[in-house]
Motif scaffolding. Structure first.
Motif, PDB file in Angstrom:
ATOM      1  N   THR A 158       0.833  -1.204   0.000  1.00  0.00           N
ATOM      2  CA  THR A 158       0.000   0.000   0.000  1.00  0.00           C
ATOM      3  C   THR A 158       0.869   1.256   0.000  1.00  0.00           C
ATOM      4  N   LEU A 159       1.925   1.258   0.825  1.00  0.00           N
ATOM      5  CA  LEU A 159       2.834   2.406   0.864  1.00  0.00           C
ATOM      6  C   LEU A 159       3.571   2.572  -0.461  1.00  0.00           C
ATOM      7  N   ILE A 160       3.985   1.454  -1.047  1.00  0.00           N
ATOM      8  CA  ILE A 160       4.676   1.508  -2.346  1.00  0.00           C
ATOM      9  C   ILE A 160       3.741   2.083  -3.411  1.00  0.00           C
ATOM     10  N   ASP A 161       2.507   1.560  -3.465  1.00  0.00           N
ATOM     11  CA  ASP A 161       1.547   2.014  -4.474  1.00  0.00           C
ATOM     12  C   ASP A 161       1.208   3.491  -4.301  1.00  0.00           C
ATOM     13  N   ALA A 162       1.235   3.962  -3.038  1.00  0.00           N
ATOM     14  CA  ALA A 162       0.932   5.371  -2.773  1.00  0.00           C
ATOM     15  C   ALA A 162       2.126   6.278  -3.042  1.00  0.00           C
ATOM     16  N   GLY A 163       3.280   5.689  -3.349  1.00  0.00           N
ATOM     17  CA  GLY A 163       4.471   6.481  -3.627  1.00  0.00           C
ATOM     18  C   GLY A 163       5.073   7.145  -2.416  1.00  0.00           C
ATOM     19  N   GLU A 164       4.834   6.590  -1.226  1.00  0.00           N
ATOM     20  CA  GLU A 164       5.338   7.200   0.007  1.00  0.00           C
ATOM     21  C   GLU A 164       6.772   6.752   0.305  1.00  0.00           C
ATOM     22  N   ASP A 165       7.561   7.667   0.825  1.00  0.00           N
ATOM     23  CA  ASP A 165       8.893   7.331   1.315  1.00  0.00           C
ATOM     24  C   ASP A 165       8.759   6.660   2.680  1.00  0.00           C
ATOM     25  N   PHE A 166       9.511   5.592   2.904  1.00  0.00           N
ATOM     26  CA  PHE A 166       9.472   4.933   4.209  1.00  0.00           C
ATOM     27  C   PHE A 166      10.727   4.094   4.401  1.00  0.00           C
ATOM     28  N   ALA A 167      10.979   3.758   5.658  1.00  0.00           N
ATOM     29  CA  ALA A 167      12.067   2.839   6.015  1.00  0.00           C
ATOM     30  C   ALA A 167      11.437   1.576   6.582  1.00  0.00           C
ATOM     31  N   ASN A 283      12.789   3.089   1.048  1.00  0.00           N
ATOM     32  CA  ASN A 283      12.066   3.359  -0.195  1.00  0.00           C
ATOM     33  C   ASN A 283      11.986   4.869  -0.370  1.00  0.00           C
ATOM     34  N   LEU A 284      12.825   5.389  -1.259  1.00  0.00           N
ATOM     35  CA  LEU A 284      12.894   6.827  -1.520  1.00  0.00           C
ATOM     36  C   LEU A 284      12.582   7.095  -2.981  1.00  0.00           C
ATOM     37  N   ASP A 285      11.735   8.081  -3.196  1.00  0.00           N
ATOM     38  CA  ASP A 285      11.395   8.506  -4.562  1.00  0.00           C
ATOM     39  C   ASP A 285      10.866   7.358  -5.409  1.00  0.00           C
ATOM     40  N   GLY A 286      10.113   6.461  -4.782  1.00  0.00           N
ATOM     41  CA  GLY A 286       9.445   5.389  -5.518  1.00  0.00           C
ATOM     42  C   GLY A 286      10.364   4.347  -6.107  1.00  0.00           C
ATOM     43  N   ARG A 287      11.538   4.113  -5.505  1.00  0.00           N
ATOM     44  CA  ARG A 287      12.469   3.154  -6.096  1.00  0.00           C
ATOM     45  C   ARG A 287      11.946   1.718  -6.006  1.00  0.00           C
ATOM     46  N   LEU A 288      11.110   1.418  -5.004  1.00  0.00           N
ATOM     47  CA  LEU A 288      10.530   0.080  -4.894  1.00  0.00           C
ATOM     48  C   LEU A 288       9.210   0.027  -5.644  1.00  0.00           C
ATOM     49  N   LYS A 289       8.967  -1.085  -6.338  1.00  0.00           N
ATOM     50  CA  LYS A 289       7.730  -1.257  -7.086  1.00  0.00           C
ATOM     51  C   LYS A 289       6.881  -2.401  -6.536  1.00  0.00           C
ATOM     52  N   HIS A 290       7.491  -3.272  -5.729  1.00  0.00           N
ATOM     53  CA  HIS A 290       6.786  -4.446  -5.226  1.00  0.00           C
ATOM     54  C   HIS A 290       7.382  -4.836  -3.882  1.00  0.00           C
ATOM     55  N   TYR A 291       6.537  -5.329  -2.980  1.00  0.00           N
ATOM     56  CA  TYR A 291       7.042  -5.668  -1.643  1.00  0.00           C
ATOM     57  C   TYR A 291       8.117  -6.750  -1.697  1.00  0.00           C
ATOM     58  N   GLY A 292       8.075  -7.606  -2.731  1.00  0.00           N
ATOM     59  CA  GLY A 292       9.078  -8.654  -2.868  1.00  0.00           C
ATOM     60  C   GLY A 292      10.481  -8.090  -3.026  1.00  0.00           C
TER      61      GLY A 292
END
Length: 320
Positions: A158-167, A283-292
């Motif tokens: 959900t965080l990835i799809d929303a484009g949020e930065d997180f650790a 995950n900064l600036d949408g570098r991740l696209k999938h939780y895997g």
């Protein structure tokens, strides 16, 4: 009416049984969700639905207390009496006249109820809430009560799809198995409970940040914090863990700084006191696209952290 439940609410299409001879109720429930979100099967008689229910159990059961052949209370009791189906969420539809006396909800094993008259919006949201509550309860780790793997994956994606930065931090206890083998599962569970409290209290102590803590299973935990809190949170978790965990050992083992236990090959050897390894994926600036992707990166970072025999953390230092 608000928009119907979308596919994002549930990870797959849900199957619901409605037991009711009321055509208006059947029409209302049939209009609440698109077919790709909820597959609804209507039974006008309760007893006729029981065989189908046990052979092909749905994800949700809605029972109208107006049924002629069997009461909603009896249907719920039949379902919940079977251990395999105790987790099946049951919603009962009542009339205002049914509410004249208090119900003994310890005896009536339903998960929620609707009282006529109610709106389509209310019915949809109460059912959605019931399904979400059931999934959370089923997913929660039975020991720590923290969200389990399904909730963890859903939150990350959900965080990835929303484009949020997180650790995203993966915490793994080192030498837990050797402790468990020597001291037993009961003391091992105490260590896991302590670890859960340390992580939860540490993240709560950051104050005013959007966060999440989950229990993957066994001695693996995760937490999510803003990127600027990643290093501070890892340091705090390690400090708290290292100050508490020695007290779970007998005095002799604590003083000598190691225990004697059996390794995976059945050989007796010495093991240091437990430590915690933390791998932090950013995950900064949408570098991740999938939780895997996050999981795969964390495995490599965790392996590096475990090279240190003491508690340690490794931050994701990748560059785009």
């Amino acid at each position: 009416m608000n928009q119907p439940a979308s596919d994002s609410l549930f990870s797959r299409r849900q199957r619901a049984f409605l037991l009711s001879a009321d055509p208006e109720l059947a029409e209302m429930f049939g209009s609440l969700w698109p077919p790709e979100t909820m597959e609804l099967t209507v039974f006008e008689r309760g007893r006729g639905a029981i065989e189908f229910l046990f052979n092909e159990p749905p994800d949700l059961l809605v029972v109208d207390n107006r049924l002629d052949d069997i009461s909603g209370k009896e249907i719920a009791g039949l379902v919940k009496s079977e251990n395999v189906y105790r987790q099946l969420p049951v919603v009962m539809v009542l009339d205002e006249g049914d509410m004249g006396e208090p119900w003994d909800w310890n005896q009536v094993e339903v998960d929620d109820f609707l009282v006529r008259p109610f709106t389509a919006d209310e019915a949809r949201d109460r059912v959605n809430l019931t399904l979400c509550r059931a999934m959370r309860a089923l997913d929660a780790n039975p020991l720590s009560k923290l969200p389990g793997n399904t909730s963890i994956i859903q939150r990350i994606q959900t965080l990835i799809d929303a484009g949020e930065d997180f650790a995203l931090a993966y915490c793994d206890l080192d030498h837990f198995k050797s402790f468990n083998d020597k001291y037993g599962f009961s003391r091992g569970d105490e260590v896991l409970m302590m670890s859960a409290r340390v992580i939860v209290n540490t993240i709560r102590g950051l104050g005013g940040v959007k966060s999440f803590v989950g229990h993957v299973g066994g001695d693996d935990f995760v937490y999510i914090v803003p990127p600027d809190k990643a290093e501070e949170s890892a340091k705090r978790v390690i400090e708290a863990f290292d100050s508490i965990v020695p007290h779970f050992y007998d005095e002799k083992d604590r003083l000598q700084g190691f225990i004697r236990s059996t390794d995976r090959q059945g050989n007796e050897r010495t093991f240091p006191l437990m430590a915690v390894s933390i791998a932090v994926v950013l995950n900064l600036d949408g570098r991740l696209k999938h939780y895997g992707e996050a999981s795969a990166i964390a495995m490599g970072l965790k392996k590096k952290a475990k090279e240190n025999p003491q508690s340690s953390y490794v931050l994701d230092q990748r560059q785009d």
